[in-house]
Design a protein around this motif. Structure first.
Motif, short mmCIF file in Angstrom:
data_model
loop_
_atom_site.label_atom_id
_atom_site.label_comp_id
_atom_site.label_asym_id
_atom_site.label_seq_id
_atom_site.Cartn_x
_atom_site.Cartn_y
_atom_site.Cartn_z
N THR A 141 -1.07 -0.59 -5.41
CA THR A 141 -2.33 0.06 -4.18
C THR A 141 -2.03 1.41 -4.10
O THR A 141 -0.76 1.30 -2.93
N LEU B 204 -10.52 -3.58 -0.54
CA LEU B 204 -9.94 -5.22 -0.95
C LEU B 204 -9.38 -5.97 -0.51
O LEU B 204 -9.30 -6.66 -1.44
N LEU C 175 0.99 -1.12 -0.04
CA LEU C 175 0.05 0.07 -0.06
C LEU C 175 0.64 1.76 -0.36
O LEU C 175 1.62 1.21 0.77
N ARG D 31 -2.04 -0.86 -8.89
CA ARG D 31 -3.60 -2.42 -8.78
C ARG D 31 -4.81 -1.53 -8.59
O ARG D 31 -6.31 -2.22 -8.93
N ARG D 32 -4.85 -0.94 -7.94
CA ARG D 32 -5.69 -0.21 -6.98
C ARG D 32 -5.70 1.10 -6.66
O ARG D 32 -4.35 1.41 -6.65
N THR E 99 -11.66 -6.60 -4.00
CA THR E 99 -11.57 -6.60 -4.88
C THR E 99 -9.93 -7.57 -5.21
O THR E 99 -10.12 -7.94 -6.11
#
Length: 260
Positions: free
Chosen positions: A86, A249, A22, A109-110, A252
């Motif tokens: 992310t 999280l 993250l 990714r996110r 997804t």
């Protein structure tokens, strides 16, 4: 809560936990401490990495949103963060996260945005902090939150110190003007990564209409509002913010595994 600030080359950063990365990006007057509750909650299952953005020290010619994106790109390369990330950003950090995603779509990714600039921002309540006026700075910092008491003396002192430095002020002004020039409304449709939008319902800097516009322009996005909350939900409503982030999280991750 104290976390070790590490150094590697020109970079200072926090690196806690292990697992999926993250990458957290703070705002214009933000700091690593803004993400304390996120670090504490997620480091048991994730690797939480937060670079200290060189907002006050970077060369004036590079003091801009693109300059900060280049810094983050170099940081990611230096740490060898090769897997898709992310990326979370608050305020200016959200703007940098958006630009980074647009430039590196295969490496994100996110995306998680909270109080992000990139479309509109009423910075510091529409006026720049006045040098030498502590009361004014205290009021403007309090304007960031629904509950002005969240603006601790330590936080006010930090912003007051910044506003009394000519060199730091020049960089802040340069970056703020760059953010205004780099309106992303025409580009957001290119973002395909799952995107979580968490907004304070009482945000007066990037008001709720901005969140709705992000939600409209980013196709694969979901929007959640937190009541009695201003411009920094991860600070003012950390438990609710972390619950939404955790749910996003997990969901997804399941979706991505199922699509393989």
């Amino acid at each position: 809560m104290e976390f070790q600030v590490k150094e590697r080359g020109e970079f200072q950063y926090i690196d806690e936990g292990q697992g999926e990365v993250l990458l957290l990006l703070h705002g214009l007057f933000g700091a690593l401490s803004n993400w304390e509750e996120v670090i504490a909650t997620f480091k048991p299952a994730y690797r939480v990495v937060i670079p200290l953005l060189p907002i006050y020290e970077m060369p004036l010619t590079k003091a801009s949103v693109p300059g900060l994106v280049a810094f983050v790109t170099g940081f990611v390369k230096e740490l060898g963060l090769n897997e898709p990330l992310t990326v979370l950003g608050n305020s200016l950090g959200g703007h940098v996260a958006l630009e980074y995603t647009l430039r590196n779509p295969g490496h994100v990714r996110r995306l998680v945005l909270t109080g992000s600039s990139g479309l509109f921002e009423d910075s510091m309540g529409g006026s720049f902090p006045k040098r030498g006026n502590y009361t004014f700075v205290q009021e403007r910092v309090g304007y960031t939150f629904y509950d002005p008491n969240v603006a601790t003396k330590e936080l006010v002192d930090e912003v007051f110190s910044v506003t009394n430095s000519n060199s730091k002020c020049l960089r802040i002004i340069s970056i703020a003007r760059s953010a205004q020039r780099h309106n992303l409304s025409k580009d957001l449709g290119r973002i395909a990564a799952p995107t979580l939008l968490v907004w304070g319902l009482n945000d007066t800097i990037t008001p709720p209409v901005v969140a709705h516009e992000f939600n409209r322009l980013i196709a694969n996005s979901e929007l959640h509002f937190l009541d009695h909350c201003g411009h920094a939900p991860m600070m003012e409503r950390p438990h609710e913010f972390n619950a939404l982030l955790d749910k996003f999280l997990r969901r997804t991750a399941t979706q991505m595994v199922a699509s393989r």
